[in-house]
Design an enzyme around this catalytic site. Structure first.
Site, PDB file in Angstrom:
ATOM      1  N   LYS A  20      -1.276   6.289   1.902  1.00  0.00           N
ATOM      2  CA  LYS A  20       0.027   5.631   2.051  1.00  0.00           C
ATOM      3  C   LYS A  20       1.020   6.206   1.072  1.00  0.00           C
ATOM      4  O   LYS A  20       0.682   6.737   0.008  1.00  0.00           O
ATOM      5  CB  LYS A  20      -0.091   4.115   1.873  1.00  0.00           C
ATOM      6  CG  LYS A  20      -0.550   3.631   0.494  1.00  0.00           C
ATOM      7  CD  LYS A  20       0.547   3.553  -0.564  1.00  0.00           C
ATOM      8  CE  LYS A  20       0.019   3.099  -1.912  1.00  0.00           C
ATOM      9  NZ  LYS A  20       0.982   3.237  -3.020  1.00  0.00           N
TER      10      LYS A  20
ATOM     11  N   ASP B 299      -3.261  -2.990  -1.517  1.00  0.00           N
ATOM     12  CA  ASP B 299      -2.955  -1.989  -0.504  1.00  0.00           C
ATOM     13  C   ASP B 299      -3.950  -1.957   0.649  1.00  0.00           C
ATOM     14  O   ASP B 299      -3.733  -1.244   1.633  1.00  0.00           O
ATOM     15  CB  ASP B 299      -2.910  -0.587  -1.138  1.00  0.00           C
ATOM     16  CG  ASP B 299      -1.770  -0.418  -2.130  1.00  0.00           C
ATOM     17  OD1 ASP B 299      -0.751  -1.111  -1.978  1.00  0.00           O
ATOM     18  OD2 ASP B 299      -1.914   0.403  -3.047  1.00  0.00           O
TER      19      ASP B 299
END
Length: 302
Positions: free
Chosen positions: A11, A141
Site C-alpha cells: 500500500k 493496515d
C-alpha cells in the site's frame, strides 16, 4: 485439502493525516490508501503442526522473519483458529517482494494473505465482516490489505471505506536498506507537532483527484503528516525526494512512516525513465509499479 496461494499487495498512503494521541496511546488517522502492484505471495499446505518460512529476492538479502511466535502470520493463524475453535495447523511459505519495514505494509499484506489462505485451507467459511474484524485486531493496515483498491481509512486506519478511483497511477518506489522505526517516527511527530488536532481534517481534494483520474491534481494533493518527522530523523530521505522530482516525477512522498519513498509519474514510460535515473549503488532496487489493484486474493495456476 490442497495448497492455497494468496497474493496480497503493498500500500501507499496517498494522504496521511495524524491527530493528537488518544488516551490509549494510538493516534487517530485520516488516510487514503492505494493498493499497488508489488505483492507478497503466501502459500499454505496441510501439515500436522505449524511452521512459517521465507523466500526473498536478492535485493532483500539478509531479511529474516521474526521468531515464529512473534510473526504476524502466526498471530493471524491463531486468531482465525480461535475464532472457529480449532488448532492452527499448516506449513506456510512467504515469498516477499514488498519492501520490509519500509512503510508499504508488507507485514500487513502477509497477515491478510494468511487469513484468506487459511480460511480456504481449513474450510472455515469466515464471513467478510469477521475477517475484517480479525484483521483490525492484527494491525491498522491489515483490513485495507484485504479490501485493496483505493480507500479512506479512519480510526487507527483500520476502518476502511472504498472511494471512486478511475485512474491508472504509475509509481516508482525506492526502498532503503535501513529500516525506520514507526514508533520513533510517531514520537518525533508528537515532539514536532505538540498542538496536533484531536481529529485530522478530511482529504477531500485528494479523493476528488482520484475520482477525476488526473495525475497532476493527485500529485498536488499528496500529503503525509509523518514525512517531516521521518526526514528529520533521516535527512537523506529529503534529498531523495528532491532527486526524484528533479528526474521527472510529478511528486515524491515518504510512504507511511518510511523509509521507502514513492514517486508519482505521469505514465508508465515516465516511471521507467525515473526509475532508471535513480538506480545506482546506493539504491540498486528501484521498483516500478501501478495502482490501484485488488486486495488479497487467491491465485490459481494453469
Amino acid at each position: 485439502m490442497t495448497a492455497r496461494t494468496v497474493r496480497a499487495p503493498a500500500k501507499i498512503n496517498l494522504h496521511l493525516g495524524v491527530g493528537a494521541p488518544r488516551e490509549d496511546g494510538y493516534h487517530p488517522l485520516l488516510t487514503v490508501y492505494q493498493a499497488v502492484g508489488l505483492y507478497d505471495d503466501l502459500t499454505v499446505r496441510p501439515a500436522d503442526d505449524w511452521s512459517v518460512d521465507l523466500e526473498v529476492p536478492d535485493w532483500m538479502a539478509g531479511v529474516v522473519l521474526p521468531a515464529l511466535d512473534d510473526n504476524i502470520v502466526t498471530r493471524a493463524a491463531r486468531l482465525l483458529a480461535a475464532h472457529h475453535g480449532i488448532e492452527p495447523r499448516g506449513a506456510v511459505h512467504v515469498a516477499k517482494c514488498i519492501p520490509v519495514a519500509g512503510g508499504m505494509a508488507g507485514g500487513s499484506a502477509d497477515a491478510a494473505a494468511a487469513l484468506v489462505a487459511l480460511d480456504r485451507l481449513w474450510g472455515t467459511g469466515t464471513s467478510d465482516e469477521d475477517l475484517l474484524r480479525i484483521a483490525g485486531v492484527l494491525g491498522s493496515d491489515v483490513p485495507f490489505a484485504l479490501v485493496g483498491g483505493s480507500a479512506v481509512g479512519t480510526g487507527r486506519g483500520e476502518l476502511v471505506e472504498p472511494v471512486a478511483d478511475v485512474g491508472t497511477w504509475w509509481w516508482v518506489a525506492v526502498p532503503s536498506d535501513r529500516g525506520l522505526s514507526t514508533p520513533a517516527v510517531y514520537r518525533h511527530f508528537d515532539e514536532l507537532v505538540p498542538d496536533a488536532p484531536a481529529d485530522p481534517p478530511p482529504a477531500d481534494r485528494l479523493v476528488a483527484a482520484l475520482a477525476a483520474g488526473d495525475p497532476h491534481a493527485l500529485a498536488a494533493a499528496l500529503h503525509n503528516d509523518l514525512q517531516e518527522p521521518a526526514i528529520d530523523l533521516r535527512p537523506e530521505l529529503g534529498d531523495l525526494l528532491a532527486r526524484g522530482e528533479a528526474e521527472g516525477a510529478l511528486r515524491g512522498i515518504v510512504s507511511g512512516s518510511g523509509p521507502t519513498c514513492v514517486f508519482l509519474c505521469e505514465s508508465s514510460d515516465a516511471a521507467r525513465a525515473v526509475a532508471g535515473a535513480m538506480t545506482d549503488d546506493a539504491h540498486p532496487a528501484v521498483l516500478v509499479t501501478h495502482g490501484a489493484v485488488a486486495g488479497a486474493h487467491l491465485v490459481t495456476y494453469g
